[in-house]
Design a protein around this motif. Structure first.
Motif, mmCIF file in Angstrom:
data_model
loop_
_atom_site.group_PDB
_atom_site.id
_atom_site.type_symbol
_atom_site.label_atom_id
_atom_site.label_comp_id
_atom_site.label_asym_id
_atom_site.label_seq_id
_atom_site.Cartn_x
_atom_site.Cartn_y
_atom_site.Cartn_z
ATOM 1 N N HIS A 330 0.843 -1.068 0.048
ATOM 2 C CA HIS A 330 0.054 0.006 0.000
ATOM 3 C C HIS A 330 0.834 1.213 0.070
ATOM 4 O O HIS A 330 0.666 2.388 -0.572
ATOM 5 N N VAL A 331 2.133 1.344 0.850
ATOM 6 C CA VAL A 331 2.992 2.364 0.785
ATOM 7 C C VAL A 331 3.441 2.430 -0.597
ATOM 8 O O VAL A 331 3.610 3.620 -1.204
ATOM 9 N N TRP A 332 4.163 1.526 -1.060
ATOM 10 C CA TRP A 332 4.619 1.403 -2.527
ATOM 11 C C TRP A 332 3.613 1.732 -3.415
ATOM 12 O O TRP A 332 4.027 2.747 -4.367
ATOM 13 N N ALA A 333 2.431 1.452 -3.277
ATOM 14 C CA ALA A 333 1.393 2.143 -4.462
ATOM 15 C C ALA A 333 1.163 3.377 -4.572
ATOM 16 O O ALA A 333 1.173 4.117 -5.720
ATOM 17 N N ARG A 334 1.507 4.132 -3.277
ATOM 18 C CA ARG A 334 1.230 5.432 -3.245
ATOM 19 C C ARG A 334 2.488 6.139 -4.037
ATOM 20 O O ARG A 334 2.467 7.270 -4.672
ATOM 21 N N VAL A 335 3.675 5.577 -3.506
ATOM 22 C CA VAL A 335 4.921 6.106 -4.431
ATOM 23 C C VAL A 335 4.616 5.884 -5.962
ATOM 24 O O VAL A 335 5.268 6.964 -6.567
ATOM 25 N N ALA A 336 4.205 4.833 -6.483
ATOM 26 C CA ALA A 336 4.002 4.479 -7.865
ATOM 27 C C ALA A 336 3.270 5.457 -8.573
ATOM 28 O O ALA A 336 3.531 5.968 -9.601
ATOM 29 N N VAL A 337 2.208 5.950 -7.600
ATOM 30 C CA VAL A 337 1.132 7.149 -8.288
ATOM 31 C C VAL A 337 1.793 8.224 -8.416
ATOM 32 O O VAL A 337 1.688 8.922 -9.631
ATOM 33 N N VAL A 338 2.722 8.653 -7.683
ATOM 34 C CA VAL A 338 3.589 10.031 -7.833
ATOM 35 C C VAL A 338 4.240 9.768 -8.933
ATOM 36 O O VAL A 338 4.379 10.733 -10.176
ATOM 37 N N ALA A 339 4.808 8.596 -9.377
ATOM 38 C CA ALA A 339 5.668 8.481 -10.465
ATOM 39 C C ALA A 339 4.938 7.888 -11.760
ATOM 40 O O ALA A 339 5.477 7.058 -12.590
ATOM 41 N N GLY A 340 3.641 8.037 -11.893
ATOM 42 C CA GLY A 340 2.685 7.631 -12.613
ATOM 43 C C GLY A 340 3.140 7.705 -14.182
ATOM 44 O O GLY A 340 2.892 6.913 -14.964
ATOM 45 N N ARG A 341 3.600 8.840 -14.504
ATOM 46 C CA ARG A 341 3.787 9.277 -15.844
ATOM 47 C C ARG A 341 5.191 8.531 -16.355
ATOM 48 O O ARG A 341 5.030 7.842 -17.661
ATOM 49 N N LEU A 342 6.192 8.220 -15.459
ATOM 50 C CA LEU A 342 7.117 7.379 -15.898
ATOM 51 C C LEU A 342 6.608 6.005 -16.034
ATOM 52 O O LEU A 342 7.222 5.165 -17.080
ATOM 53 N N ASP A 343 5.826 5.532 -15.040
ATOM 54 C CA ASP A 343 5.358 4.204 -14.921
ATOM 55 C C ASP A 343 4.610 4.040 -16.344
ATOM 56 O O ASP A 343 4.820 2.791 -16.941
ATOM 57 N N VAL A 344 3.742 4.712 -16.755
ATOM 58 C CA VAL A 344 3.084 4.609 -17.856
ATOM 59 C C VAL A 344 3.931 4.340 -19.137
ATOM 60 O O VAL A 344 3.626 3.689 -20.031
ATOM 61 N N LEU A 345 4.745 5.378 -19.095
ATOM 62 C CA LEU A 345 5.775 5.288 -20.317
ATOM 63 C C LEU A 345 6.706 4.374 -20.640
ATOM 64 O O LEU A 345 6.545 3.487 -21.739
ATOM 65 N N ILE A 346 7.216 3.719 -19.474
ATOM 66 C CA ILE A 346 7.932 2.303 -19.616
ATOM 67 C C ILE A 346 7.079 0.977 -19.672
ATOM 68 O O ILE A 346 7.546 0.203 -20.308
ATOM 69 N N SER A 347 6.227 1.195 -18.868
ATOM 70 C CA SER A 347 5.124 0.003 -19.313
ATOM 71 C C SER A 347 4.597 -0.071 -20.586
ATOM 72 O O SER A 347 4.433 -1.207 -21.085
ATOM 73 N N ARG A 348 4.193 0.803 -21.192
ATOM 74 C CA ARG A 348 3.875 0.849 -22.569
ATOM 75 C C ARG A 348 4.937 0.231 -23.573
ATOM 76 O O ARG A 348 4.598 -0.325 -24.607
#
Length: 461
Positions: A330-348
């Motif tokens: 749950h703590v990690w998910a909040r951190v990942a939301v902050v880095a959402g733009r980078l996460d979407v870019l590399i996941s795509r």
């Protein structure tokens, strides 16, 4: 009962009120269904109309004679030598006009097509107050003409339809419908579709002015990048998701023609954007899989132990470990939301499309990377059992990915859910819901681990 009570009026009612009351009651007491009640209504109408006309000629003076309340027929009429009241002795014929009132029906239909709602409403009131519609057949034909206009015209609003129903006396709750229910239901559905279209356009306009309003409609209809839609979805509250789901379901099931009429393209995978209801099957799988890894490593590791104590202790210990892992995620998910733009870019770029699903599915930082943590624990806990060291991380990692992806499917039924539903229909009401709830892969993993332990122990003995 006096003729005023039959019409539901007071003795000071004017001629127009009498005609309106008669037209309203005529739909209830039809001559072909209840001739006796119709005859009584007709007599009450004629007597009331005659008294109102006499009162108007006499200067508007209200006469509360016994005839208006409960007098007998012999006392109801005044003496013949009074010339002003002799009209009450006779039955008054309903006047019939040679031609229908103005404006004509064709003119009213043209006004409706041009969107002149006020002129149409005023014309309806004029027609209903005229003697032309006192005939039951003419009244029916008039109502059918109005229904034909409403079905053929395109521009009228629900407010106009409510006004027409009020003027004409149409009320579904009281059973006063001018047509069969199927035809009436189509008109009601059209009103609801029009109201929904106005709501969608209003929400989209508000979203263009202020991004904090109309987000549910914008999420469904506005063209956006995956990154922008992911950011909007992460900021949704529970109420926003409820509005989004209700709007999407109404468009898909009730009004599928609405987007084309508005020139909009709805989100095709809107179900996959719905937030997961629960990650319970993910945690259940991890508890079962990691407990099995510990038990097998204890039985077949360098420090071999056996007994019922190990079988009970390891699952209990894993419940505590699983709880800590859940809080950490749950703590990690909040951190990942902050880095959402980078996460979407590399996941795509790195994930398969069927996993990524335009940002609605698995994301590398938010989901895939945390799945490697329990896999590393399974590898570390495998001790010196070579085959377990290779098999357990793969099983734990793929199983976590599978159940996480299944939880992210939102309202979309998984393959196992569809299979279990088909089996339930064929086999009957067996407790398949337990199997679905616990997770099919978890059950298979436990069975494989148990069989392995059994055969290994048999070989040692």
């Amino acid at each position: 009962m006096s003729h005023w009570q039959v019409l539901g009026l007071t003795p000071d009612a004017d001629e127009r009120s009498i005609k309106r009351a008669y037209a309203r009651l005529l739909k209830i007491h039809r001559p072909d269904e209840n001739p006796n009640e119709f005859q009584r209504l007709r007599e009450a109408y004629e007597a009331s109309l005659a008294e109102a006309r006499w009162r108007a000629q006499a200067g508007g003076k209200v006469v509360y004679a016994p005839s208006a309340l409960s007098a007998s027929p012999a006392e109801r009429y005044p003496p013949a030598e009074d010339p002003t009241l002799v009209i009450l002795r006779e039955r008054v014929d309903i006047p019939t006009t040679v031609s229908p009132p103005e404006p004509s029906l064709s003119q009213m239909q043209q006004w409706l097509a041009e969107g002149k709602d006020r002129q149409v409403m005023d014309a309806l009131r004029l027609w209903l107050a005229s003697d032309w519609l006192l005939s039951f057949e003419r009244r029916q034909q008039f109502e059918q003409s109005i229904l034909d206009w409403l079905e053929s015209a395109e521009g009228w609003s629900p407010t106009f339809f409510d006004g027409v129903c009020q003027v004409m006396g149409w009320d579904e709750t009281q059973g006063n419908l001018p047509c069969e229910y199927g035809r009436w239901d189509r008109l009601i559905r059209r009103c609801e579709a029009h109201a929904l279209a106005e709501t969608v356009l209003s929400d989209l306009a508000r979203f263009d002015d202020d991004k904090m309003h109309g987000q549910a409609a914008a999420m469904l209809f506005k063209p956006m990048t995956d990154r922008r839609r992911r950011e909007m979805a992460d900021g949704f509250s529970g109420l926003d998701w409820q509005r989004f789901a209700e709007l999407a379901q109404a468009i898909e099931y009730q009004y599928p023609e609405l987007p084309q009429r508005l020139g909009l393209q709805p989100l095709d995978n809107w179900r996959e954007w719905l937030p997961p209801t629960s990650y319970g099957r993910v945690y259940l799988f991890l508890w079962v899989a990691l407990s099995a890894v510990l038990i097998v490593s204890v039985f077949f590791g360098p420090m071999k132990k056996d007994g019922v104590g190990v079988l009970l202790l390891m699952p209990l210990m894993m419940m505590f470990v699983n709880w800590i892992g859940m809080k950490a995620y749950h703590v990690w998910a909040r951190v990942a939301v902050v880095a959402g733009r980078l996460d979407v870019l590399i996941s795509r770029l790195l994930l398969p499309r069927r996993w990524y699903r335009q940002g609605a599915g698995l994301l590398l930082l938010r989901h895939v990377l945390p799945s490697a943590v329990p896999a590393a624990l399974a590898c570390a806990w495998s001790s010196d059992v070579l085959w377990l060291r290779w098999v357990s991380p793969v099983v734990v990692f793929l199983g976590t990915i599978y159940f996480t992806n299944d939880a992210l499917s939102g309202g979309k039924a998984s393959m196992w859910a569809r299979a279990l539903r088909a089996l339930r229909l064929r086999v009957g009401q067996l407790p398949w819901h337990l199997l679905k709830r616990e997770g099919l892969l978890a059950v298979i993993a436990v069975a494989v681990m148990a069989a392995t332990v059994y055969f290994r122990m048999s070989a040692v003995v």
